[in-house]
Design an enzyme around this catalytic site. Structure first.
Site, PDB file in Angstrom:
ATOM      1  N   GLY A  82       0.828  -1.195   0.000  1.00 50.29           N
ATOM      2  CA  GLY A  82       0.000   0.000   0.000  1.00 50.29           C
ATOM      3  C   GLY A  82       0.859   1.240   0.000  1.00 50.29           C
ATOM      4  N   GLY A  83       0.195   2.332   0.326  1.00 44.41           N
ATOM      5  CA  GLY A  83       0.889   3.604   0.280  1.00 44.41           C
ATOM      6  C   GLY A  83       2.050   3.683   1.254  1.00 44.41           C
ATOM      7  CG  PHE A  84       1.546   4.232   5.151  1.00 44.73           C
ATOM      8  CD1 PHE A  84       2.173   5.457   5.298  1.00 44.73           C
ATOM      9  CD2 PHE A  84       0.183   4.154   5.349  1.00 44.73           C
ATOM     10  CE1 PHE A  84       1.442   6.580   5.641  1.00 44.73           C
ATOM     11  CE2 PHE A  84      -0.549   5.273   5.690  1.00 44.73           C
ATOM     12  CZ  PHE A  84       0.073   6.491   5.832  1.00 44.73           C
ATOM     13  N   GLY A  85       3.809   1.025   2.537  1.00 43.98           N
ATOM     14  CA  GLY A  85       4.846   0.000   2.405  1.00 43.98           C
ATOM     15  C   GLY A  85       4.239  -1.359   2.165  1.00 43.98           C
ATOM     16  CG  ASP A 125      -4.836   6.276   4.804  1.00 47.94           C
ATOM     17  OD1 ASP A 125      -5.735   6.758   4.060  1.00 47.94           O
ATOM     18  OD2 ASP A 125      -3.917   5.569   4.379  1.00 47.94           O
TER      19      ASP A 125
END
Ligand SMILES: *[C@@H]1O[C@H](CO)[C@@H](O)[C@H](O)[C@H]1NC(C)=O
Ligand SMILES: *[C@@H]1O[C@H](CO)[C@@H](O)[C@H](O)[C@H]1NC(C)=O
Ligand SMILES: *[C@@H]1O[C@H](CO)[C@@H](O)[C@H](O)[C@H]1NC(C)=O
Ligand SMILES: *[C@@H]1O[C@H](CO)[C@@H](O)[C@H](O)[C@H]1NC(C)=O
Length: 670
Positions: free
Chosen positions: A361-364, A483
């Site tokens: 995802g966006g964070f990792g 989020d």
């Protein structure tokens, strides 16, 4: 006076008669540089200055001749006196049992008649043996005994050969010490041996003397002193040099120094200038029929050395790997609990193997990991952050996040920081994230998920709301999730909802320049004001939860990836038309509580209002969802002037109007 002058002239004349102008006199202390040699076969002059006639290989032959011919027959049949001294060295791997030997040779041609390798020292062939037209004189230093062939006395002898390898005279190698005792000299003992060959043309006596160079001076008594007439052998011009050959048995044959003179005694060799003999090459296994003990030992020591080297390399690699997996701890990192060693997480995820990847995802990326010690299954999130400052502050919060316990929050079990990588260890959620259930796609195994029932959906929404209340109000400090979205809602084995990734967006905010605060969130869930101010509040979480309510009830993404339809606007439009429940997921085929569906949709619209102050708190949302508080008939959504969603003349929407229209539509049978 006149007599004395005549005497001087006479002596000058006499000298001129004695010393021929063709006399040759040279000394090569090593063969580097000025030595005039013609070499052939396996012979070569090494860098160190040694002349190597053969290497320790089978069936090799090498010759080296002094370049110009030497005048050996003077006026009439008189053979010239000559004298030569040289140092040779025969090196056999294992010390003994090599062959075949080397020879000092004087021949009419540099191409020896029928010369071949093997036992004949490269001098004479089998077919030319003894032929008077050979014109070959040789002093052989023989290290092999040809059985029954050449009448050889042993495998370590010195012999004089005249056109034949059947020696005219031969003696076991040795020298006579001053006391008359004969000292044997092993020729292939890997020690330099000096040899002297002297021939007196008048007395026709040939002397051959040898001695290891370690013996202080030349032995007075020659090993061989033999009357030999060389006149049938020698032609007027002869080439002098050396010959050596190997056969089935092999040795390296070296000549280190050489002095030669006709008409007088050869110059002394400077033993201090002897070139070095190269170390013997490893013995070829085919050298003899059976593998000797020496060869075995050499082979074993080679293997042992290899093993040691391999072990050292393996150890070095292991240490490097260990060092690579070891954590470098900063002081502040030690203060926080739940810290996992990197090595443990590395092993748990099989080295962050792709096969263990649960999602990205966006964070990792999130990996599935099995902890070795406990066997517990974990979800390990790897986040790469460039802002190390943000990382430091975020890690400082991890202790706090790690202490959070709520049945609707994914439990943070621990963490690990390594370089720019932050690893967060969460409890593993076997049923994955909510979005895969809602949209029936991309489950771990690719199989479609069963459709979520209405009851399951409401339960999930209640759970998420409860988790958000905990974050916003019940924890010791206010935690804004930042989020909230379907993919961050994870489902446990009981299909209970757990909100994940809480606080993670803080990581980015910490690292950002305050002047250009980075907007964190997911398109479709971001409230209008956060785009403008960049400041996340609990109200921005409420907005995102409102979108989530609509998403779960309708089974549609906040922004349809195909049509681009904005879910909030679409539901509002239906609400204005008084047909709110029309928005409910068609796939449920009517299997839902209409009043509950209306409530969920209404709450979704209330939470996703443009003005943040108009949104309820999460606690209020919870109370509505749980039925603790009934929606007031006069509840109203007032659309702000700057509302991006346009409704023409309508500026508000009331709960009762939604209900009325809905009821009316039912009554009207529309
Ligand atoms: C070496 O010997 C050759 C004859 O084989 C002769 O022509 C040549 O001049 C010699 N070279 C030296 C440097 O003596
Ligand atoms: C000796 O060698 C010469 C020339 O190579 C040859 O003509 C002659 O026949 C040989 N003599 C014997 C007895 O083999
Ligand atoms: C050969 O050796 C004998 C006996 O030692 C000696 O008398 C004679 O001078 C030697 N001849 C040469 C040429 O060295
Ligand atoms: C050695 O050579 C001489 C002549 O130089 C000869 O008289 C004698 O017979 C030869 N001896 C042998 C064993 O060949």
């Amino acid at each position: 006076m006149a007599f004395r002058v005549r005497l001087a002239v006479l002596s000058l004349l006499a000298r001129c008669l004695l010393c021929s102008p063709a006399d040759v006199d040279f000394v090569y202390n090593g063969f580097r540089g000025a030595a005039n040699l013609t070499v052939d076969g396996s012979a070569s002059v090494l860098h160190g200055g040694a002349l190597r006639l053969t290497t320790d290989g089978n069936y090799l032959m090498g010759h080296a001749f002094f370049g110009p011919p030497v005048r050996m027959v003077l006026g009439g049949d008189a053979v010239a006196s000559f004298s030569t001294a040289f140092v040779f060295d025969i090196v056999t791997a294992g010390g003994r049992g090599g062959g075949a030997g080397l020879a000092f040779v004087a021949a009419a041609s540099k191409v020896l008649p029928g010369a071949s390798p093997s036992l004949y020292l490269g001098l004479i062939g089998k077919d030319t043996m003894g032929n008077a037209s050979n014109h070959v004189f040789a002093v052989e230093f023989d290290t092999a005994q040809a059985p029954g062939l050449l009448n050889e006395i042993n495998d370590n002898h010195v012999g004089v050969d005249l056109n034949s390898l059947v020696s005219n005279v031969s003696e076991p190698a040795g020298y006579f010490a001053d006391d008359g005792r004969k000292v044997p000299v092993p020729l292939e003992s890997r020690q330099p041996i000096q040899a002297w060959v002297d021939y007196d043309g008048r007395s026709k006596i040939l002397n051959v003397t040898i001695a290891p160079v370690s013996v202080a001076s030349r032995p007075r008594r020659p090993l061989i002193s033999q009357p030999i007439d060389l006149s049938p052998i020698f032609k007027q011009d002869m080439y002098v040099g050396f010959s050596a050959a190997t056969g089935k048995l092999a040795s390296s044959h070296y000549v280190l120094s050489w002095s030669f003179r006709t008409g007088g005694a050869a110059q002394s060799i400077d033993l201090s200038q002897l070139p070095e003999v190269p170390k013997p090459p490893p013995p070829p296994l085919s050298n003899s029929g059976s593998i000797s003990a020496a060869i075995m030992i050499a082979a074993l020591s080679c293997v042992a050395t290899l093993l040691v080297i391999v072990a050292a390399i393996v150890a070095a690699l292991w240490l490097r790997q260990r060092a690579a997996l070891a954590d470098t701890l900063e002081e502040w990192e030690l203060d926080h609990p739940h810290r996992f060693p990197y090595k443990e997480l590395y092993k748990a995820t099989k080295g962050f193997k792709n096969s263990e990847l649960l999602g990205a995802g966006g964070f990792g990326e999130v990996y599935r990991g099995v902890l070795r010690r406990s066997g517990d299954v974990m979800a390990i999130k790897r986040i790469s952050s460039n802002g190390s400052q943000g990382m430091r502050e975020f890690v400082a919060e991890i202790a706090s996040l790690g202490r959070m316990r709520h049945r609707n929050l994914v439990e943070l079990r621990g963490w690990c920081k390594r370089g720019q990588d932050l690893l967060l260890v969460y409890e593993f959620m076997p049923n994955g994230s909510l979005d895969t259930h809602l949209f029936g796609c991309r489950a771990g195994d690719g199989e479609p998920r069963p459709l979520l029932s209405w009851e399951q959906r409401v339960r999930i929404l209640r759970g998420v709301a409860s988790g958000l209340v905990y974050l916003h109000e019940e924890w010791e400090q206010v935690v804004v999730h930042r989020d909230v979205k379907a993919s961050n809602v994870l489902l446990g084995a009981d299909m209970g909802a757990r909100l994940g990734d809480f606080g993670l967006a803080r990581l980015y905010e910490h690292g950002a320049d305050p002047a250009t605060t980075r907007v964190v969130g997911t398109l479709g869930y971001m409230s209008p004001e956060i785009v403008v101010t960049g400041r996340a509040t609990t109200a921005t979480d409420v907005f995102a939860f409102g979108v989530l309510l609509l998403e779960v009830a309708c089974g549609c993404r906040p922004i349809d990836p195909v049509t681009g339809v904005n879910l909030v606007r679409w539901v509002r439009e239906l609400g204005v038309k008084g047909d709110l429940v029309h928005a409910v997921d068609e796939r449920l085929e009517g299997r839902y509580d209409v009043e509950e569906a209306k409530l969920v949709l209404w709450l979704g619209l209330v939470c996703s209002q443009t003005r943040p102050e108009a949104r309820p708190t999460m606690r209020q949302v919870c109370q509505y969802l749980d039925g603790e508080v009934d929606m007031q008939e006069e509840a109203m959504i007032v659309f702000a002037d700057d509302d991006p969603v346009e409704f023409g003349s309508k500026a508000s929407l009331t709960w009762s109007s939604c209900a009325t229209v809905s009821a009316g539509s039912l009554q009207g049978g529309r």
